[in-house]
Design a protein around this motif. Sequence first.
Motif, mmCIF file in Angstrom:
data_model
loop_
_atom_site.group_PDB
_atom_site.id
_atom_site.type_symbol
_atom_site.label_atom_id
_atom_site.label_comp_id
_atom_site.label_asym_id
_atom_site.label_seq_id
_atom_site.Cartn_x
_atom_site.Cartn_y
_atom_site.Cartn_z
ATOM 1 N N GLY A 1 0.821 -1.204 0.000
ATOM 2 C CA GLY A 1 0.000 0.000 0.000
ATOM 3 C C GLY A 1 0.853 1.251 0.000
ATOM 4 O O GLY A 1 2.080 1.202 0.111
ATOM 5 N N ARG B 1 -4.995 8.933 -4.705
ATOM 6 C CA ARG B 1 -5.567 8.487 -3.436
ATOM 7 C C ARG B 1 -6.104 9.685 -2.658
ATOM 8 O O ARG B 1 -5.706 10.829 -2.890
ATOM 9 C CB ARG B 1 -4.512 7.789 -2.580
ATOM 10 N N SER C 1 -4.812 -4.355 -0.485
ATOM 11 C CA SER C 1 -3.718 -3.429 -0.174
ATOM 12 C C SER C 1 -4.219 -2.365 0.786
ATOM 13 O O SER C 1 -5.424 -2.207 0.986
ATOM 14 C CB SER C 1 -3.179 -2.772 -1.452
ATOM 15 N N GLU D 1 -7.410 0.896 0.269
ATOM 16 C CA GLU D 1 -8.131 0.362 -0.890
ATOM 17 C C GLU D 1 -9.626 0.547 -0.664
ATOM 18 O O GLU D 1 -10.142 0.259 0.411
ATOM 19 C CB GLU D 1 -7.806 -1.122 -1.077
#
Length: 307
Positions: free
Chosen positions: A135, A234, A259, A262
């Motif tokens: 991640g 993100r 991950s 997510e």
Amino acid sequence: MAGEPARVIGRVRGAQPGPLLLVVAGIHGNEPAGVRAAERVQPRLAELAGRMQGDFLALRGNVRALAQGRRYLHEDLNRRWTDAQLHRLRARSLAADAVPEEHEQAELLTELDVALEGARGPVTFLDLHTTSADGIPFSMIARAARPDDLALRLPLTVIVGLLEQVHGVLLESMRRRGCTCLGVEAGQNESPDSVDRHEAVLWAAATVAGLLEPQLVEDLPRHQALLEQARAGRPRLIEVHARYAIAPQDAFRMEPGFSNIERVRRGQLLAHDRTGEVRAPLDGVLLLPLYQAQGEEGFFLGREVAL
């Protein structure tokens, strides 16, 4: 302690008084990336000491667990930092049958006490971590974010509300002692990328905290770009809404392939335990899915929020 690394990773005293950047890495012994990053940064900081305002100190957290590559040996060192526990440590000597983490906490607490007593300015405290899942890197703060927060001055996704879900963490203890605090999760435990990201965070924090003028860090634009690229696409700010607590007898098993940070849907299968399927209770963002044997949280769930 023969065969084990020293508690102090690096100590640099600047030529002029100023802030203290205080770092703990490896409070979980299976998370060595922060230690390696601090080992990289310390020699260069020492070269810049004559142009540095304030001081830098980086400490290993759980030295004994780091030596064995385990999250902890008897109990989680990052769940012991309550005021009551610190009072007990300061009030009496350890018993002969004290568990390893009691020794670790007493030794680390002594170093932290000395550092805070000797600080020549405001203290910025960084707690460096990694995760068992892949991640992107992110930072953690203990309350609603404000525009001038250290967390928002670094190019990382910021998680709020996670620390309130976990009892007895070092970061919260240091906040109560008046430090500006930031926890950083850099990525997967053994990934070389996690070391690079922690190094980037340390250089960025040294400039934001006021130890160094940005122009003195020749690779600062590269470090900032590394963190910005990792976060691309993100959320900037996530608030935690749920914690899935587990115990060893639960036989928790995360479904493969998730991950960190997510997006998941309500009802989506996330894991199994002794009761059967574990499904997402809400639409949101999956945080810290557990892919290791030790731990007290299977995962967290959060939602993206506006700044």
